[in-house]
Design a protein around this motif. Structure first.
Motif, PDB file in Angstrom:
ATOM      1  N   LYS A  29      22.987  23.933  27.968  1.00  0.00           N
ATOM      2  CA  LYS A  29      24.282  23.988  28.662  1.00  0.00           C
ATOM      3  C   LYS A  29      24.116  23.802  30.168  1.00  0.00           C
ATOM      4  CE  LYS A  29      28.603  26.412  28.952  1.00  0.00           C
ATOM      5  NZ  LYS A  29      29.493  25.315  28.668  1.00  0.00           N
ATOM      6  N   ARG A  30      23.096  24.402  30.750  1.00  0.00           N
ATOM      7  CA  ARG A  30      22.847  24.267  32.181  1.00  0.00           C
ATOM      8  C   ARG A  30      22.544  22.811  32.540  1.00  0.00           C
ATOM      9  NH1 ARG A  30      18.303  27.135  32.931  1.00  0.00           N
ATOM     10  NH2 ARG A  30      19.474  29.055  32.611  1.00  0.00           N
ATOM     11  N   ILE A  31      21.757  22.152  31.723  1.00  0.00           N
ATOM     12  CA  ILE A  31      21.445  20.741  31.971  1.00  0.00           C
ATOM     13  C   ILE A  31      22.703  19.888  31.835  1.00  0.00           C
ATOM     14  CG2 ILE A  31      20.194  18.753  31.035  1.00  0.00           C
ATOM     15  CD1 ILE A  31      17.873  20.723  30.483  1.00  0.00           C
ATOM     16  N   TYR A  32      23.534  20.186  30.846  1.00  0.00           N
ATOM     17  CA  TYR A  32      24.787  19.445  30.665  1.00  0.00           C
ATOM     18  C   TYR A  32      25.700  19.623  31.882  1.00  0.00           C
ATOM     19  CZ  TYR A  32      29.388  18.184  28.889  1.00  0.00           C
ATOM     20  OH  TYR A  32      30.625  17.624  28.742  1.00  0.00           O
ATOM     21  N   GLU A  33      25.789  20.826  32.400  1.00  0.00           N
ATOM     22  CA  GLU A  33      26.652  21.090  33.556  1.00  0.00           C
ATOM     23  C   GLU A  33      26.148  20.402  34.817  1.00  0.00           C
ATOM     24  OE1 GLU A  33      26.731  25.327  33.576  1.00  0.00           O
ATOM     25  OE2 GLU A  33      28.341  25.424  32.090  1.00  0.00           O
ATOM     26  N   GLN A  34      24.856  20.102  34.895  1.00  0.00           N
ATOM     27  CA  GLN A  34      24.305  19.427  36.065  1.00  0.00           C
ATOM     28  C   GLN A  34      24.512  17.918  36.022  1.00  0.00           C
ATOM     29  OE1 GLN A  34      20.205  20.589  36.244  1.00  0.00           O
ATOM     30  NE2 GLN A  34      20.681  22.668  36.916  1.00  0.00           N
TER      31      GLN A  34
END
Length: 178
Positions: free
Chosen positions: A91-96
């Motif tokens: 999720k963190r990678i997707y948000e970046q």
């Protein structure tokens, strides 16, 4: 009723001029230059790597530039089993990733949790991220990933006008031009 097309070509004009709508040109550029973020979490990652090899050649679709930096990607390919421990990182990678961005769920595990009905496995990445294309199989063949990529390209080419896609950016553009 006359047929409307996204592009027009007039051979009588010197210099090979092409007329088109801005949103049609923008969608054409987006669909033909997808930069995947490979999230290879399990055995589906092997098939994802095979898709980039010369036998299947994902570069025919403009998606050969696999970047491992989320700020340079616009398609996340989630390939494999997503555990709850890994879910926050995904999720963190997707948000970046910058907008517009798309997600492909590759394989049964990424789509539904697969054969793992346990407390540690997320039962589908769609519980965490908005998925645009699902690819079935355990593991899916590289041809299936290419078919899913073509489905995503069809979806991108049919997106609405630029003003509807990015209303905040369109307002800033209008302010700058005024």
């Amino acid at each position: 009723m006359p047929e409307t097309r996204a592009t027009a070509y007039d051979s009588k004009i010197e210099g090979n001029v092409i007329f088109t709508r801005f949103d049609a040109a923008l969608n054409w550029v987006r669909k033909n230059s997808l930069w995947p973020m490979p999230m290879g979490l399990a055995c589906c990652a092997i098939e994802l790597m095979a898709t980039a090899a010369s036998r299947f050649d994902i570069s025919r679709f403009g998606a050969e530039v696999m970047r491992f930096s989320p700020r340079q990607c616009d398609v996340m390919i989630v390939a494999g089993t997503v555990t709850y421990k890994m879910a926050l990182a995904v999720k963190r990678i997707y948000e970046q990733m910058p907008e517009p961005k798309w997600v492909i769920a590759m394989g049964a595990c990424a789509s539904t949790g697969g054969m793992y009905r346990s407390y540690a496995v997320l039962q589908g990445i769609d519980q965490l991220l908005p998925v645009d294309v699902y690819i079935s199989g355990c593991p899916p063949r590289p041809e299936a990933l290419l078919a899913g990529l073509m489905k995503l390209q069809e979806k991108i080419s049919g997106q609405p006008a630029f003003r509807d896609q990015q209303p905040r950016l369109a307002e800033k553009l209008e302010e700058a031009m005024a």
